[in-house]
Write a protein that holds these residues in place. Structure first.
Motif, PDB file in Angstrom:
ATOM      1  N   ILE A  29       9.860  18.778  21.340  1.00  0.00           N
ATOM      2  CA  ILE A  29       8.025  19.345  22.962  1.00  0.00           C
ATOM      3  C   ILE A  29       7.270  18.130  22.819  1.00  0.00           C
ATOM      4  O   ILE A  29       6.229  18.264  23.681  1.00  0.00           O
ATOM      5  CB  ILE A  29       7.509  20.306  21.872  1.00  0.00           C
ATOM      6  N   SER A  30       8.305  16.899  22.832  1.00  0.00           N
ATOM      7  CA  SER A  30       7.266  16.321  23.178  1.00  0.00           C
ATOM      8  C   SER A  30       6.493  15.866  24.476  1.00  0.00           C
ATOM      9  O   SER A  30       6.115  15.146  25.082  1.00  0.00           O
ATOM     10  CB  SER A  30       7.636  14.716  22.815  1.00  0.00           C
ATOM     11  N   ASN A  31       7.564  16.018  25.269  1.00  0.00           N
ATOM     12  CA  ASN A  31       7.824  16.567  26.932  1.00  0.00           C
ATOM     13  C   ASN A  31       6.600  17.415  27.834  1.00  0.00           C
ATOM     14  O   ASN A  31       7.061  17.967  28.678  1.00  0.00           O
ATOM     15  CB  ASN A  31       8.906  15.705  27.764  1.00  0.00           C
ATOM     16  N   ASP A  32       6.443  18.556  26.806  1.00  0.00           N
ATOM     17  CA  ASP A  32       6.167  19.548  27.343  1.00  0.00           C
ATOM     18  C   ASP A  32       4.761  20.111  27.044  1.00  0.00           C
ATOM     19  O   ASP A  32       4.054  19.479  26.327  1.00  0.00           O
ATOM     20  CB  ASP A  32       6.922  20.835  26.271  1.00  0.00           C
ATOM     21  N   ALA A  33       4.787  20.644  27.849  1.00  0.00           N
ATOM     22  CA  ALA A  33       3.138  21.377  28.355  1.00  0.00           C
ATOM     23  C   ALA A  33       3.238  22.728  27.008  1.00  0.00           C
ATOM     24  O   ALA A  33       3.872  23.800  27.058  1.00  0.00           O
ATOM     25  CB  ALA A  33       2.819  22.052  29.040  1.00  0.00           C
ATOM     26  N   MET A  34       1.643  22.238  25.848  1.00  0.00           N
ATOM     27  CA  MET A  34       1.540  23.326  24.744  1.00  0.00           C
ATOM     28  C   MET A  34       0.218  23.667  25.330  1.00  0.00           C
ATOM     29  O   MET A  34      -0.934  23.312  25.416  1.00  0.00           O
ATOM     30  CB  MET A  34       1.927  22.631  23.512  1.00  0.00           C
TER      31      MET A  34
END
Length: 123
Positions: A29-34
Motif C-alpha cells: 500500500i505504499s503508493n496508495d492513498a489511505m
C-alpha cells in the motif's frame, strides 16, 4: 485481493489516548492513498483523516489537533493515534485504501475497506 485488518479499538476514558492499527495484506500500500472513516450508531459514515502516498495528510475539523495518522510502509501498516478523545468520537472506525488516485473525504472513491474496530470513549 487486498485485506485490511484494524486493531487497537476498545474502551478509553475521555482525555486518554488510543492507537488504532491497520495492517494490509495482499497488496503493497505504499503508493496508495489511505484513510480512516468512522460511523456512530444511527449516523452516516464520516470522514476522519486521509494520507496521501507522499505523506500529505488531511484531517476533519472535528479531530484536527487531537488525532494523527501515520504510515509505516515497511510494515504495510497505517496508524491512527487518538489523543484526548471525546465521547462524541465513539464509533466504529474503518481503515480504507485507494489504489489509484488521490485521497478524498468522499467514502465512495475508496477501493478497499477493513471490517472496522469499535472505539468507545467514556466521559
Amino acid at each position: 485481493q487486498v485485506q485490511l485488518v484494524e486493531s487497537g479499538g476498545g474502551l478509553v476514558q475521555a482525555g486518554g489516548s488510543l492507537r488504532l492499527s491497520c495492517v494490509a495484506s495482499g497488496r503493497t500500500i505504499s503508493n496508495d492513498a489511505m484513510g480512516w472513516f468512522r460511523q456512530a450508531p444511527g449516523k452516516e459514515r464520516e470522514f476522519v483523516v486521509a494520507i496521501w502516498a507522499n505523506g500529505y495528510k488531511y484531517y476533519a475539523d472535528s479531530v484536527k489537533g487531537r488525532f494523527t495518522i501515520s504510515r509505516d510502509n515497511a510494515k504495510n501498516t497505517v496508524y491512527l493515534q487518538m489523543n484526548s478523545p471525546k465521547p462524541e468520537d465513539t464509533a466504529v472506525y474503518y481503515c480504507v485504501g485507494r489504489s489509484r488516485g488521490d485521497a478524498s473525504t468522499r467514502v465512495s472513491v475508496y477501493d478497499y475497506w477493513g471490517q472496522g474496530t469499535q472505539v468507545t470513549v467514556s466521559s
